[in-house]
Design an enzyme around this catalytic site. Sequence first.
Site, short mmCIF file in Angstrom:
data_model
loop_
_atom_site.label_atom_id
_atom_site.label_comp_id
_atom_site.label_asym_id
_atom_site.label_seq_id
_atom_site.Cartn_x
_atom_site.Cartn_y
_atom_site.Cartn_z
N LYS A 123 43.66 -25.27 -1.75
CA LYS A 123 44.23 -25.66 -3.04
C LYS A 123 45.22 -24.61 -3.53
O LYS A 123 46.26 -24.95 -4.09
CB LYS A 123 43.13 -25.92 -4.08
CG LYS A 123 42.46 -27.28 -3.84
CD LYS A 123 41.28 -27.52 -4.75
CE LYS A 123 40.69 -28.90 -4.46
NZ LYS A 123 39.27 -29.00 -4.79
N LYS A 142 45.42 -35.74 7.21
CA LYS A 142 44.33 -36.30 6.40
C LYS A 142 44.89 -36.92 5.13
O LYS A 142 45.69 -36.30 4.43
CB LYS A 142 43.36 -35.17 6.02
CG LYS A 142 42.18 -35.62 5.19
CD LYS A 142 41.59 -34.49 4.34
CE LYS A 142 41.49 -34.97 2.90
NZ LYS A 142 40.69 -34.29 1.97
N LYS A 153 44.98 -37.26 -2.10
CA LYS A 153 45.75 -37.41 -3.33
C LYS A 153 46.81 -36.32 -3.45
O LYS A 153 47.88 -36.54 -3.96
CB LYS A 153 44.82 -37.25 -4.56
CG LYS A 153 43.86 -38.37 -4.75
CD LYS A 153 42.96 -38.08 -5.94
CE LYS A 153 41.69 -37.41 -5.48
NZ LYS A 153 40.46 -38.06 -5.58
P1 ADP Z 1 41.40 -35.95 -2.05
O1 ADP Z 1 41.53 -35.19 -0.77
O2 ADP Z 1 42.30 -37.12 -2.09
O3 ADP Z 1 41.52 -35.07 -3.29
P2 ADP Z 1 38.62 -35.94 -2.68
O4 ADP Z 1 38.53 -34.52 -2.26
O5 ADP Z 1 38.51 -36.26 -4.13
O6 ADP Z 1 39.94 -36.57 -2.07
O7 ADP Z 1 37.53 -36.75 -1.85
C1 ADP Z 1 36.58 -37.68 -2.36
C2 ADP Z 1 35.69 -38.13 -1.22
O8 ADP Z 1 36.47 -38.88 -0.29
C3 ADP Z 1 35.07 -36.99 -0.41
O9 ADP Z 1 33.79 -37.36 0.04
C4 ADP Z 1 36.00 -36.84 0.75
O10 ADP Z 1 35.38 -36.28 1.87
C5 ADP Z 1 36.41 -38.28 1.00
N1 ADP Z 1 37.76 -38.30 1.58
C6 ADP Z 1 38.91 -38.00 0.96
N2 ADP Z 1 39.96 -38.12 1.80
C7 ADP Z 1 39.45 -38.51 2.98
C8 ADP Z 1 40.02 -38.81 4.25
N3 ADP Z 1 41.32 -38.76 4.44
N4 ADP Z 1 39.19 -39.16 5.25
C9 ADP Z 1 37.84 -39.24 5.06
N5 ADP Z 1 37.25 -38.98 3.88
C10 ADP Z 1 38.02 -38.62 2.85
#
Ligand code: ADP
Length: 325
Positions: free
Chosen positions: A115, A194, A197
Amino acid sequence: MAKKRILSGVQSSGTLHLGNYFGMMRPSIQMQEDDNNECFYFIANFHALTQLPEPALLRERTFNVALDFLACGINPEKTVFFRQSDVNEVQELSWILSCLTPMGLLERCHSYKDKLAHGQEANHGLFAYPVLMAADILLYDSNAVPVGKDQKQHLEVTRDIAIRFNNRYGETLVVPEPMIAEEVAVIPGLDGQKMSKSYNNAIEIFGEGKPIRKKFMSIVTDSTPMEAPKTPDTCNVFKLFKLMATPEEQEELRQRYLAGGMGYGHAKQALYEKYEEYFREARERRKELAANPQKVEDILQDGASRARKVARATLDRVRAAVGLA
Ligand code: ADP
Ligand code: TRP
């Protein structure tokens, strides 16, 4: 037989996308179907605050996550669904756990370093994020936590903290297991990295109209010419298609890749149509819920009051164990 407590959370830090859905929401929602499970799912708005969004935006995103989750199939009769900030006991547990958490453990967390590398300011909330997450999990005596692979380290931190606690104060906390399904561990985004957001490569679960079709059309593929045979298993379009299509549909598209003569534009169109169909019912449900915000609020309030009962009992145990009670 004691039920298995399943818990997970998602931050309300933006619009939920296919990575969230397939990585975490779908597996979590499926867990409801087994009557041996007792599911607790929540919207991590305290965690979302680490990014200091505008107040109105944080409120709106939190409500939208509630809509998304309910529309995708959370059954509030079975599952305890709540807003993190409605159960303040988590903050007290977080502090107590903080005092047992070595700095080095947090300094090693990839998500924090990542981050910062993406330009976020290093505030204390962001640094302490995994401790609050450990509190989320341990407060509800969770046995298993379905998440995407990026959360694996946070689960290891949680287990480490729980074990330290139990070693120092006696068996008090349940040590949870992560639940990471290999086939959905990392959902690729538009650029093949990956989906996230924060990487500007996400496809929303509930996107509509031209802008969303345009996103599908912009998924990065290799430069194999139209006529040539293509490799489905390394293609981002096919990887996403597989998540939504039946085995027969997958096989059909696979054969078209292998045969050559199909352009990626065609595969992207097939994927886009599949997405439209896959989320059609959920999209309708979401619209109905959005028109009835009081119903959503009532569900969250009811969830919070059920969650608080469990939280209170754990916290009483913890307070007694550490000498605060
Ligand atoms: P972001 O990376 O978009 O900020 P979050 O960290 O809020 O997403 O993730 C919320 C949930 O969704 C977590 O359990 C995370 O592991 C899962 N997740 C987010 N992006 C992915 C991805 N590309 N593939 C698999 N799981 C994901
Ligand atoms: N850190 C998780 C994420 O970014 C969200 C989260 C907060 C969480 N508390 C949790 C996930 C507890 C599982 C269990 O997605």
